[in-house]
Design a protein around this motif. Structure first.
Motif, PDB file in Angstrom:
ATOM      1  N   CYS A 330       0.907  -1.333  -0.181  1.00  0.00           N
ATOM      2  CA  CYS A 330      -0.090   0.053  -0.102  1.00  0.00           C
ATOM      3  C   CYS A 330       0.674   1.296   0.125  1.00  0.00           C
ATOM      4  N   TYR A 331       1.830   1.317   0.832  1.00  0.00           N
ATOM      5  CA  TYR A 331       2.898   2.416   0.918  1.00  0.00           C
ATOM      6  C   TYR A 331       3.474   2.583  -0.573  1.00  0.00           C
ATOM      7  N   ALA A 332       3.948   1.532  -1.022  1.00  0.00           N
ATOM      8  CA  ALA A 332       4.287   1.594  -2.635  1.00  0.00           C
ATOM      9  C   ALA A 332       3.450   2.142  -3.581  1.00  0.00           C
ATOM     10  N   ALA A 333       2.233   1.595  -3.441  1.00  0.00           N
ATOM     11  CA  ALA A 333       1.211   2.292  -4.342  1.00  0.00           C
ATOM     12  C   ALA A 333       0.854   3.795  -4.121  1.00  0.00           C
ATOM     13  N   LEU A 334       0.972   4.180  -2.875  1.00  0.00           N
ATOM     14  CA  LEU A 334       0.809   5.378  -2.697  1.00  0.00           C
ATOM     15  C   LEU A 334       2.252   6.460  -2.679  1.00  0.00           C
ATOM     16  N   HIS A 335       3.298   5.822  -3.082  1.00  0.00           N
ATOM     17  CA  HIS A 335       4.447   6.497  -3.291  1.00  0.00           C
ATOM     18  C   HIS A 335       5.101   7.118  -2.000  1.00  0.00           C
ATOM     19  N   ASP A 336       4.630   6.631  -0.954  1.00  0.00           N
ATOM     20  CA  ASP A 336       5.259   6.870   0.415  1.00  0.00           C
ATOM     21  C   ASP A 336       6.637   6.574   0.685  1.00  0.00           C
ATOM     22  N   TRP A 337       7.480   6.908   0.215  1.00  0.00           N
ATOM     23  CA  TRP A 337       8.681   6.202   0.171  1.00  0.00           C
ATOM     24  C   TRP A 337       9.406   6.238   1.663  1.00  0.00           C
ATOM     25  N   THR A 338       9.050   7.244   2.463  1.00  0.00           N
ATOM     26  CA  THR A 338       9.507   7.593   3.870  1.00  0.00           C
ATOM     27  C   THR A 338       8.858   6.555   4.526  1.00  0.00           C
ATOM     28  N   ALA A 339       7.625   6.390   4.662  1.00  0.00           N
ATOM     29  CA  ALA A 339       6.779   5.550   5.630  1.00  0.00           C
ATOM     30  C   ALA A 339       7.075   4.093   5.215  1.00  0.00           C
ATOM     31  N   LEU A 340       7.189   3.809   3.714  1.00  0.00           N
ATOM     32  CA  LEU A 340       7.903   2.389   3.335  1.00  0.00           C
ATOM     33  C   LEU A 340       9.157   1.909   3.850  1.00  0.00           C
ATOM     34  N   ARG A 341      10.118   3.052   3.783  1.00  0.00           N
ATOM     35  CA  ARG A 341      11.502   2.749   4.214  1.00  0.00           C
ATOM     36  C   ARG A 341      11.473   2.416   5.673  1.00  0.00           C
ATOM     37  N   SER A 342      10.570   3.223   6.557  1.00  0.00           N
ATOM     38  CA  SER A 342      10.526   2.729   7.923  1.00  0.00           C
ATOM     39  C   SER A 342      10.112   1.408   8.106  1.00  0.00           C
ATOM     40  N   ARG A 356      10.224  -8.210   2.254  1.00  0.00           N
ATOM     41  CA  ARG A 356      10.892  -7.069   2.782  1.00  0.00           C
ATOM     42  C   ARG A 356      12.034  -6.107   1.809  1.00  0.00           C
ATOM     43  N   LEU A 357      12.759  -7.448   1.403  1.00  0.00           N
ATOM     44  CA  LEU A 357      13.989  -6.884   0.668  1.00  0.00           C
ATOM     45  C   LEU A 357      13.799  -6.171  -0.608  1.00  0.00           C
ATOM     46  N   ALA A 358      12.676  -6.931  -1.183  1.00  0.00           N
ATOM     47  CA  ALA A 358      12.148  -6.339  -2.745  1.00  0.00           C
ATOM     48  C   ALA A 358      11.784  -4.790  -2.551  1.00  0.00           C
ATOM     49  N   LEU A 359      10.601  -4.655  -1.454  1.00  0.00           N
ATOM     50  CA  LEU A 359      10.383  -3.371  -1.222  1.00  0.00           C
ATOM     51  C   LEU A 359      11.323  -2.324  -0.869  1.00  0.00           C
ATOM     52  N   LEU A 360      12.338  -2.924  -0.272  1.00  0.00           N
ATOM     53  CA  LEU A 360      13.441  -1.874   0.331  1.00  0.00           C
ATOM     54  C   LEU A 360      14.271  -1.618  -1.018  1.00  0.00           C
ATOM     55  N   ALA A 361      14.397  -2.593  -2.147  1.00  0.00           N
ATOM     56  CA  ALA A 361      14.943  -2.198  -3.338  1.00  0.00           C
ATOM     57  C   ALA A 361      14.300  -1.206  -4.047  1.00  0.00           C
ATOM     58  N   ARG A 362      12.916  -1.158  -4.091  1.00  0.00           N
ATOM     59  CA  ARG A 362      12.100  -0.211  -4.485  1.00  0.00           C
ATOM     60  C   ARG A 362      12.297   1.237  -3.859  1.00  0.00           C
ATOM     61  N   VAL A 363      12.470   1.201  -2.654  1.00  0.00           N
ATOM     62  CA  VAL A 363      12.721   2.508  -1.753  1.00  0.00           C
ATOM     63  C   VAL A 363      13.808   3.164  -2.373  1.00  0.00           C
ATOM     64  N   PHE A 364      15.033   2.388  -2.295  1.00  0.00           N
ATOM     65  CA  PHE A 364      16.568   2.748  -2.907  1.00  0.00           C
ATOM     66  C   PHE A 364      16.154   3.309  -4.088  1.00  0.00           C
ATOM     67  N   LEU A 371      22.573   1.597  -6.720  1.00  0.00           N
ATOM     68  CA  LEU A 371      23.397   0.485  -6.377  1.00  0.00           C
ATOM     69  C   LEU A 371      22.885  -0.442  -5.061  1.00  0.00           C
ATOM     70  N   ASN A 372      22.314   0.369  -4.191  1.00  0.00           N
ATOM     71  CA  ASN A 372      21.761  -0.598  -3.016  1.00  0.00           C
ATOM     72  C   ASN A 372      20.463  -1.131  -3.335  1.00  0.00           C
ATOM     73  N   SER A 373      19.778  -0.312  -4.193  1.00  0.00           N
ATOM     74  CA  SER A 373      18.554  -0.742  -4.909  1.00  0.00           C
ATOM     75  C   SER A 373      18.866  -2.374  -5.555  1.00  0.00           C
ATOM     76  N   ARG A 374      20.021  -2.473  -6.338  1.00  0.00           N
ATOM     77  CA  ARG A 374      20.188  -3.413  -6.913  1.00  0.00           C
ATOM     78  C   ARG A 374      20.620  -4.649  -6.173  1.00  0.00           C
ATOM     79  N   ASN A 375      21.437  -4.187  -5.135  1.00  0.00           N
ATOM     80  CA  ASN A 375      21.974  -5.270  -4.000  1.00  0.00           C
ATOM     81  C   ASN A 375      20.685  -6.103  -3.266  1.00  0.00           C
ATOM     82  N   GLN A 376      19.511  -4.883  -2.804  1.00  0.00           N
ATOM     83  CA  GLN A 376      18.521  -5.425  -2.207  1.00  0.00           C
ATOM     84  C   GLN A 376      17.925  -6.602  -2.957  1.00  0.00           C
ATOM     85  N   TRP A 377      17.549  -6.017  -4.086  1.00  0.00           N
ATOM     86  CA  TRP A 377      16.761  -6.917  -5.345  1.00  0.00           C
ATOM     87  C   TRP A 377      17.545  -8.238  -5.404  1.00  0.00           C
TER      88      TRP A 377
END
Length: 583
Positions: A330-342, A356-364, A371-377
């Motif tokens: 839901c946070y990803a759908a709302l583009h609320d990256w701050t809340a999603l990262r938390s 969790r790791l995939a969503l963190l990749a999206r946040v980065f 770079l961090n996005s690719r590592n988390q993915w």
């Protein structure tokens, strides 16, 4: 001369006795070896059975990930283990994974000629909205098994979904001739007749379906049919009344409550929000249902409502898997990256850690840290392992996020693996075909043939794409001939073989093969392209022009379009065009 007490034995007799002892010893060793080998095989089978039993225990606990891992070990020991393959199909079905289609198909391959295997394959394809695959499952049924209740019943269901009412009615009628008391087929026949242009037939069908709601096994299906019929006839009040009755039953599944909620929303009724709040209160302690409802809201552009509700949930529910994953989406759908990262930066989500790791990749990625996005993915992909439902979920994320390269890489990772390849290959094929990427589609078809050399559909595609790309032509022609010989009535196989003949300079024979498809199908752009090209090669310019024009109105592959355009340029000018050119 004194005589010995030991009987005298001549050398020849000694050799015979020695040979006899050696033979006895050899036989004993051989028997022991066979017993040991048989014991090892029996031990291996016993071990496989125990693994499958553990998988069933996990399945009963709804731990689909562990169930898949357990039965996967049995298949590593013996990839042809029928019991383990069937178990993997059950796990996929229980987990709601479309991979069930591939596993049911594999069961039918391992135990050919068994009608029930084909019906279960078709049932899986039907459940996961792939009627074309269900058709293929029934196409492989032995002729002797086609005049059975099971075959006609499934064929009727498929024909109904494919909007072939006449065929559906025929199959359901045949099923009822064989088993007149089959209420499931009575429901199927009545459902088809709801679409009849004759009002009396429709009314009779409606009465029959209403009577079938009294059958506990068919009540839900019959009620759903009547609700759909009411909506199609703009009788919203009746549809709402029936849906309300369904969801209020003491044993009503959660799906019926969601169906009623969806109906209230679709009809924009005032009761929607009050029912939603009531439903939220009732499921607040059930993590699985909470996650389902959160996802339902997100998929209907109500992610903000879902997030707001999640904040009021009990802590024990909000933090219990799989709820955090649904909230994260839901946070990803709302583009609320701050809340999603938390939400996803720390912690361990157990079986859904890959989420969790995939969503963190999206946040980065959204915050500019590629770079961090690719590592988390990559970590998410590693965390998935070979769990079928998890792999599909990662593919869905990549698809939703428009991460095309990651999606393709992930699908090929599965497709090139040793098992569970079919769902990934089907997804890749749809992608390449939709983007008109003939080379990519050829790679998929070739991989399908590697996995299953008996797959006529894949072999035909491999031949067709190779012919279009002028790649490995001799092999392509041979495959096209082989596939056509096995099923000459199939129009796709016929057109591929005709094109192969045309490219070999046998255009007259190719023309006869194309004409066997039938006049109606030849006006479909995909067939008209080849027919027009072959007609042009045979000097039938006027007729060729008609079909080439039809072909250009279709969504052809680039190589097909090039063939059509080239054939049109080579046609002689019409009399009208010729008179213009000579002025």
């Amino acid at each position: 001369m004194a005589t010995s007490d030991v009987p005298h034995t001549d050398p020849k007799t000694k050799r015979k006795r020695s040979l006899k002892r050696w033979l006895i010893g050899f036989v004993i060793l051989a028997v022991l070896g066979l017993l040991a080998f048989g014991g090892w095989r029996n031990y291996g089978r016993l071990r496989e059975r125990r693994i499958v039993q553990r998988a069933r225990a996990f399945l009963e606990q709804k731990d689909y990930g562990q169930a898949a891992l357990s039965v996967g070990r049995a298949l590593q020991v013996n990839p042809r283990d029928l019991q383990a393959t069937r178990m993997m199909a059950e796990v996929a079905e229980a987990a709601g994974s479309g991979q069930a289609i591939s596993w049911r198909r594999r069961v039918a391959e391992l135990q050919p000629g068994v009608l029930q295997n084909h019906l279960e394959w078709a049932e899986a394809a039907f459940r996961f909205n792939n009627p074309a695959m269900a058709e293929q499952a029934l196409a492989d049924v032995k002729e002797a098994d086609k005049n059975t209740v099971g075959f006609h019943s499934m064929a009727g269901r498929i024909a109904r979904v494919l909007n072939q009412p006449a065929q559906a009615e025929l199959h359901f009628t045949e099923a009822l001739k064989l088993e007149p008391t089959s209420e499931r087929d009575q429901l199927g026949l009545a459902t088809v007749r709801l679409q009849s242009p004759d009002r009396q037939v429709r009314d009779q069908a409606r009465v029959a379906i209403e009577q079938l709601t009294a059958n506990p096994a068919l009540s839900r299906a019959a009620s759903q049919t009547l609700i759909q019929d009411a909506l199609e006839n703009r009788d919203a009040a009746r549809a709402v009344t029936m849906a309300k009755q369904m969801q209020s039953a003491p044993d009503a599944p959660f799906e019926d409550q969601l169906m009623y909620l969806a109906l209230l929303r679709e009809l924009r009724l005032d009761d929607f929000y009050s029912y939603l709040m009531d439903l939220q209160d009732r499921v607040a302690g059930n993590a699985d249902q909470v996650a389902t409802l959160v996802t339902w809201l997100k998929n209907r552009s109500m992610a903000l409502v879902a997030v707001d509700w999640s904040k009021r949930l009990p802590e024990a529910t909000r933090t219990r898997i799989p709820v955090p994953a649904a909230i994260g989406e839901c946070y990803a759908a709302l583009h609320d990256w701050t809340a999603l990262r938390s939400l996803v930066e720390d912690g361990n989500w157990e079986t859904t850690e890959f989420v969790r790791l995939a969503l963190l990749a999206r946040v980065f990625q959204e915050q500019g840290d590629s770079l961090n996005s690719r590592n988390q993915w990559n970590s998410a992909v590693q965390a998935v392992g070979d769990r079928p439902e998890a792999l599909e979920m990662l593919v869905r994320y990549a698809d939703e996020w428009k991460w095309d390269n990651e999606r393709t890489d992930l699908l090929w990772r599965v497709a090139r693996g040793s098992r569970n390849q079919q769902w990934a290959l089907q997804a890749l094929y749809r992608t390449y075909f939709a983007s008109r990427n003939t080379r990519g589609a050829l790679n998929v078809a070739n991989r399908m043939v590697e996995i299953n050399p008996q797959d006529l559909w894949a072999k035909n595609n491999a031949a067709a794409f190779s012919l279009l790309l002028a790649s490995n032509m001799d092999r392509a022609v041979e495959i096209a001939r082989e596939v056509y010989a096995k099923l000459p009535a199939n129009p796709e196989y016929a057109s591929t073989y005709a094109f192969a003949l045309h490219l070999r300079g046998q255009s007259e024979e190719a023309l006869n093969v194309m004409r066997s498809i039938g006049a109606q199908l030849l006006e479909d752009p995909s067939y008209a392209a080849y027919y027009g090209v072959i007609l042009a090669a045979n000097g039938s310019g006027t007729e060729a022009g008609k079909y080439l024009e039809i072909a250009l109105r279709g969504n052809l592959l680039p190589e097909e379009r090039d063939l059509v355009v080239k054939a049109r340029k080579g046609l002689p000018a019409s009399p009208a065009e010729a008179s213009v050119l000579t002025r």
